[in-house]
Design an enzyme around this catalytic site. Structure first.
Site, PDB file in Angstrom:
ATOM      1  N   VAL A 140       0.828  -1.205   0.000  1.00  0.00           N
ATOM      2  CA  VAL A 140       0.000   0.000   0.000  1.00  0.00           C
ATOM      3  C   VAL A 140       0.865   1.259   0.000  1.00  0.00           C
ATOM      4  O   VAL A 140       0.406   2.333  -0.375  1.00  0.00           O
ATOM      5  CB  VAL A 140      -0.946   0.041   1.225  1.00  0.00           C
ATOM      6  N   ASP A 141       2.108   1.136   0.425  1.00  0.00           N
ATOM      7  CA  ASP A 141       2.971   2.311   0.569  1.00  0.00           C
ATOM      8  C   ASP A 141       3.525   2.836  -0.751  1.00  0.00           C
ATOM      9  O   ASP A 141       4.111   3.915  -0.789  1.00  0.00           O
ATOM     10  CB  ASP A 141       4.142   1.984   1.512  1.00  0.00           C
TER      11      ASP A 141
END
Length: 420
Positions: A140-141
């Site tokens: 997700v980063d």
């Protein structure tokens, strides 16, 4: 039918679309008549010889994974040490691979997982069991090197942008007599990709969020408070997007839980209440804050279609690369055009990805340090486009699937994992 089996494992924090990748892996392998095993709870399951037989899962259940959040086979935060430090673990993995005729290993994760996949690809031949190892991108980063974007990020970006827009309308409607400052804390330990995505909520100049606090920009208390005050005085309220990785001028996290995960990462959380108390104490404004936490990465109901499509595409390509004899590579997303947005999948060496972190470019942060630039918007906006909702049942909730997850019979002695 190709000889041998393929092993798939999920690693680290899951995303809203990681199961779309899993579905692609299994469906593509089935089309090639290659049996797929899945490690229960990631690399831990591979070490313990806890292998799920996906051939016993129905076609409908596998297809339903594409719209189901979480990690269908279980994931874990467990980092293998270097081969020199713990050769026995790598030898155990190869023993498991040999015992179950596993010829291909797909490891679906981020930076640390790419490093693990690279190491396994190197030691297999040395131990007499050559194996094609493919790293599959997920995080997700959005901080994986080489790939233009990471499957999982687009859906988080969409969730955050929508949440900022909706919450800001709520605050605006109440600010005359109630809340003046709203702070939403988003994930992002070292890179401000998710924080930047919050800026997509602003469609015109002056729209919220009014301030974005990036981990790449040192927090200046006086400047922050002055900006909050001037914003409230001008528009009546102030929406702030704050990255969990926000640091002060000394490089210290503003909010640190004091613990570390298996990868050695500091556990963060609590920036929003710190900032809220600061606003209350120094400015006297009434506030509210939100910590979406896992909601950011589990919100499959609001997933980006672009993200879901890319998550499926990397899973499909990973199987194709493995069966074609590729080793120690990762299918990455290559952007070929911004307008119209176009992309393709290409293989990239794991050696260029493992343990490397892609930071938010300086050119994506506005000159005052509190917003995003036009360049950031051009990059980010295509990633949140399109809707790919799950099917809803008569009960009003999404129809998510749970697999049977039947394990194959063990063939080796039990294995105890130490130093977790």
């Amino acid at each position: 039918m190709a000889e041998g089996k393929l092993l798939y494992a999920q690693s680290g924090g899951v995303t809203a679309v990681i199961n779309a990748t899993a579905a692609a892996v299994i469906e593509t392998a089935r089309a090639a008549k290659v049996p797929v095993l899945a490690a229960r709870n990631g690399i831990i399951g591979a070490l313990r010889e806890e292998l799920i037989d996906t051939t016993r899962e129905s076609r409908a259940r596998i297809a339903a994974l594409r719209h189901t959040p979480g990690g269908a086979f279980g994931s874990c935060r467990y980092k293998l040490k270097s081969i020199a430090q713990n050769r026995a673990q790598y030898e155990r993995l190869i023993e498991v691979f040999k015992a179950h005729d596993i010829r291909w290993f797909l490891y679906n994760g981020g930076n640390d997982s790419a490093d693990t996949a690279l190491k396994i690809s190197q030691i297999g031949r040395e131990l007499g069991h050559p194996i094609q190892v493919i790293g599959v991108p997920k995080t997700v980063d959005n901080d994986l090197a080489v790939t233009d974007t990471c499957p999982g990020f687009g859906s988080v970006a969409k969730y955050v942008a929508v949440s900022v827009a909706e919450a800001s309308l709520d605050v605006e409607s109440m600010c005359a007599s109630s809340t003046k400052v709203f702070i939403i804390e988003v994930m992002g330990r070292h890179a401000g990709w998710i924080a930047a995505a919050g800026g997509l909520a602003a469609r015109e100049a002056g729209d919220p969020p009014h301030l974005i606090l990036f981990p790449e920009v040192a927090f200046d208390e006086a400047k922050f408070l002055a900006r909050v005050r001037s914003t409230v005085e001008k528009v009546g309220y102030c929406t702030v997007v704050a990255s969990e990785g926000l640091r002060n001028a000394a490089g210290e996290f503003l909010a640190e839980a004091g613990t570390r995960d298996a990868f050695g990462h500091t556990q963060l959380g609590g920036v929003a209440p710190v900032l809220a108390q600061l606003v209350k104490a120094r400015l006297g404004y009434k506030y509210h804050w939100a910590l979406p936490d896992y909601l950011q990465r589990s919100a499959r109901h609001l997933a980006s279609k672009t993200d879901a499509d890319q998550a499926y595409a990397v899973g499909k390509a990973a199987v194709e690369y493995a069966l074609a004899g590729h080793n120690a590579v990762m299918p990455v997303i290559v952007r070929t055009s911004d307008a119209p947005y176009r992309w393709k999948i290409e293989p990239a060496p794991l050696a260029k990805i493992a343990n490397r972190e892609k930071k938010l470019p300086k050119g994506f942060i506005s000159r005052d340090g509190y917003g995003i630039t036009a360049a950031a918007r051009r990059y980010l906006e295509p990633l949140i486009r399109g809707e790919d909702p799950p099917r809803y049942g008569r009960h009003g909730l999404p129809e998510y699937v749970r697999l049977e997850r039947n394990l194959v019979r063990r063939k080796l002695p039990a294995y105890v994992i130490e130093d977790r």
